[in-house]
Design a protein around this motif. Structure first.
Motif, PDB file in Angstrom:
ATOM      1  N   SER A  19       0.821  -1.213   0.000  1.00 32.56           N
ATOM      2  CA  SER A  19       0.000   0.000   0.000  1.00 32.56           C
ATOM      3  C   SER A  19       0.853   1.260   0.000  1.00 32.56           C
ATOM      4  O   SER A  19       0.488   2.261  -0.633  1.00 32.56           O
ATOM      5  CB  SER A  19      -0.942   0.003   1.212  1.00 32.56           C
ATOM      6  OG  SER A  19      -1.884  -1.046   1.110  1.00 32.56           O
ATOM      7  N   CYS A  22       1.840   2.188  -3.476  1.00 37.40           N
ATOM      8  CA  CYS A  22       0.736   2.808  -4.223  1.00 37.40           C
ATOM      9  C   CYS A  22       0.445   4.210  -3.715  1.00 37.40           C
ATOM     10  O   CYS A  22       0.149   5.124  -4.498  1.00 37.40           O
ATOM     11  CB  CYS A  22      -0.507   1.932  -4.123  1.00 37.40           C
ATOM     12  SG  CYS A  22      -0.349   0.356  -4.989  1.00 37.40           S
ATOM     13  N   ASP A  35      -6.770  -0.868  -3.937  1.00 37.45           N
ATOM     14  CA  ASP A  35      -5.972  -1.301  -2.791  1.00 37.45           C
ATOM     15  C   ASP A  35      -6.848  -2.104  -1.834  1.00 37.45           C
ATOM     16  O   ASP A  35      -7.622  -1.544  -1.067  1.00 37.45           O
ATOM     17  CB  ASP A  35      -5.374  -0.081  -2.092  1.00 37.45           C
ATOM     18  CG  ASP A  35      -4.354  -0.464  -1.026  1.00 37.45           C
ATOM     19  OD1 ASP A  35      -4.200  -1.669  -0.760  1.00 37.45           O
ATOM     20  OD2 ASP A  35      -3.708   0.433  -0.474  1.00 37.45           O
ATOM     21  N   VAL A  70      -3.953  -4.323  -5.509  1.00 38.91           N
ATOM     22  CA  VAL A  70      -3.212  -4.702  -4.309  1.00 38.91           C
ATOM     23  C   VAL A  70      -4.070  -5.668  -3.510  1.00 38.91           C
ATOM     24  O   VAL A  70      -5.242  -5.396  -3.236  1.00 38.91           O
ATOM     25  CB  VAL A  70      -2.886  -3.464  -3.445  1.00 38.91           C
ATOM     26  CG1 VAL A  70      -2.201  -3.876  -2.146  1.00 38.91           C
ATOM     27  CG2 VAL A  70      -2.017  -2.495  -4.226  1.00 38.91           C
TER      28      VAL A  70
END
Length: 546
Positions: free
Chosen positions: A54, A57, A185, A217
């Motif tokens: 995370s 990202c 995510d 993700v």
């Protein structure tokens, strides 16, 4: 004969080079991450909690948490160097060219504003449309993400929506300005299997229809294998494996990737073992003819179930089927409309305030909630949280309390050094262990577990499941285990009960129900569960990692 010249490799839409993310104290959380992704590509990023998925990202989107910064490296989107943009430039880019969908829609939707109005605000902020045009666009988007009754949903508040519906609204907001790159995510982590399948299908369809480039993700390898052409595996902030999904899952080069695949294989629907609780045993918990709900709305209808000491009952069903309502009714948080609940032969339904308070203080019934971060007081240390129930019960002997704390932490495999920390300083898996330790400190006889592993990666999920199985076998603690992850249910439960629209439609030994379900609804749940697959097709020359 003229030979056709090979097509040149696709230019990357996104290029991340030597990315390092550090804390204010200089500790590296993302280390030397590099990859390129061309337009139209699909990339999955997997790894356990704290691996840097995370954060990578969020660095791309320039939304790192306070106290974290990009120490070095570059991030380019087309010919734009994202790492050099000022705030005004990001306002013109974020939401329009790059957009994201995050895990918990409840944290991103304002509960006091209808979802249509929130969608209109996002549209007007990015597309500069008038109110009427923005409303028309909002209704179009709601239909696009699967709402046939778009005008009804437009007027609803977030708390009136299921988790899957709220996630669809977030997706509508994310795509409202037609972005080129969408980052999802953990967008399906807390969803049941059928809703998860629907949301994944929606994301995949939108990707194809709108020529989106997608980064997905997830801690779930099976989810990534269903939708992504390429995959990155991260550990401790660094890339340890990368390449086409087929290659990485079919022939992993990293020992860590192999362990993730092996951990996933341990708990699959097909791995259910025969029940370990044999013979007729006197039930510790017995629910008979239970009806319950909210006001005049009935949620649970005519539910019967029994639970023996040391037995684990897996409770499965879609969002809204009544699973959580059933557990909350057993605990006395929701009053029964009719029916009985017995604990060791004594009625516990309909207790008045005093006896109910004594039952809870006794610790015989303990509830473990889905979100450990919200279950723990952010201002209390782990030690204070774990022993809070002992203090409320009136125990004052410091030595006994310290002993109970140590035994509870040891039982869940949590390092005693973490006892002095606050919840936000622990990983997701560590927080979940702390919540279970808090329940164990009161020496419970029954654990009511509401999605205790839904937000955990494969490694931490496996640890928690082993812990719960050990508590049943070694301490005889009976457990009702709610999960949308049917693989986890298969790996831990002795019996399974399937809840559909408030009624139990099928129950029996876990291995028999999951291998040969008799009810159509159970078969639909099993069919929707993602399977790990190395057969995902690949698009050439869309991805490279360094």
């Amino acid at each position: 004969m003229r030979h056709r010249r090979p097509e040149p490799p696709a230019e990357p839409l996104l290029s991340v080079r030597n990315l390092h993310v550090v804390t204010a104290q200089g500790r590296e959380l993302v280390r030397d991450v590099s990859f390129e992704l061309a337009a139209g590509g699909t990339l999955g990023i997997v790894g356990e909690s704290g691996s840097g998925k995370s954060l990578t990202c969020r660095a791309i989107l320039d939304v790192l948490p306070p106290g974290l910064n990009i120490a070095s490296g570059s991030i380019r989107f087309g010919d734009v160097d994202l790492s050099r943009l000022d705030t005004a430039s990001w306002k013109d880019l974020r939401g329009k060219a790059l957009s994201a969908v995050f895990q918990d829609p409840g944290s991103y939707l304002n509960p006091s504003i209808p979802v249509g109005r929130q969608l209109v605000e996002a549209i007007r902020a990015t597309l500069r449309l008038g109110r009427t045009a923005a409303r028309d666009r909002a209704l179009e988007l709601l239909r696009q993400v699967g709402f046939e009754d778009a005008s009804v949903v437009y007027r609803q508040y977030p708390f009136e929506l299921s988790g899957g519906m709220a996630q669809r609204v977030l997706i509508a907001i994310a795509i409202c300005a037609g972005p080129r790159l969408l980052i999802a995510d953990e967008a399906t982590t807390a969803l049941d299997v059928t809703v998860q399948a629907e949301v994944l299908d929606l994301i995949d369809r939108l990707r194809r229809d709108q020529a989106l480039t997608l980064i997905l993700v997830s801690h779930d390898l099976a989810v990534v294998s269903q939708i992504c052409e390429h995959v990155i595996v991260m550990r401790d902030g660094a890339i340890v494996d990368a390449g086409p999904t087929r290659s990485v899952l079919g022939n992993p080069q990293s020992a860590y990737t192999r362990s993730l695949i092996e951990d996933h294989a341990v708990h699959t629907i097909e791995s259910a073992c025969p029940t370990s609780v044999s013979g007729k045993r006197t039930p510790l918990l017995a629910v008979k003819g239970l009806h319950a709900g909210y006001g005049i709305r009935t949620v649970i209808e005519d539910v019967d179930l029994e639970l023996a000491p040391g037995e684990i009952l897996g409770l499965i069903g879609e969002t809204g089927s009544g699973k959580t309502t059933l557990l909350r009714t057993i605990l006395g948080l929701i009053p029964t409309a009719s029916g009985t609940i017995e604990l060791d032969g004594a009625r516990i339904d309909g207790l008045k305030a005093g006896p109910l308070r004594e039952l809870r203080r006794s610790g015989a019934l303990q509830y473990v909630f889905q979100d450990p971060l919200r279950s723990l007081d952010p201002d209390l240390t782990i030690a204070a949280s774990v022993t809070e129930g002992l203090h409320l019960r009136g125990e004052t002997d410091g030595a006994s309390i310290a002993q109970a704390l140590g035994e509870a932490l040891q039982a869940v495999g949590l390092d005693a050094a973490l006892a002095s920390r606050l919840p936000r300083h622990l990983s997701g898996g560590q927080r979940q262990r702390a919540v279970i330790a808090r329940a164990l400190a009161l020496d419970p006889r029954v654990l009511l577990l509401d999605e205790p592993v839904s937000a955990l990666d494969a490694v931490n999920r496996l640890h928690v499941l082993k812990l719960l199985r050990g508590l049943a076998q070694e301490k005889g603690i009976a457990q009702v285990f709610i999960s949308h992850d049917l693989g986890s249910v298969a790996g831990i439960a002795d019996r399974v009960a399937v809840l559909y629209r408030g009624r139990i439609v099928e129950t029996g030994p876990a291995d028999l129900v999951l291998a040969n379900p008799s009810h159509p609804y159970t078969r639909r749940l099993l069919a929707a569960a993602p399977r790990l697959s190395a057969q995902r097709s690949e698009a050439p020359a869309v991805f490279t990692a360094h």
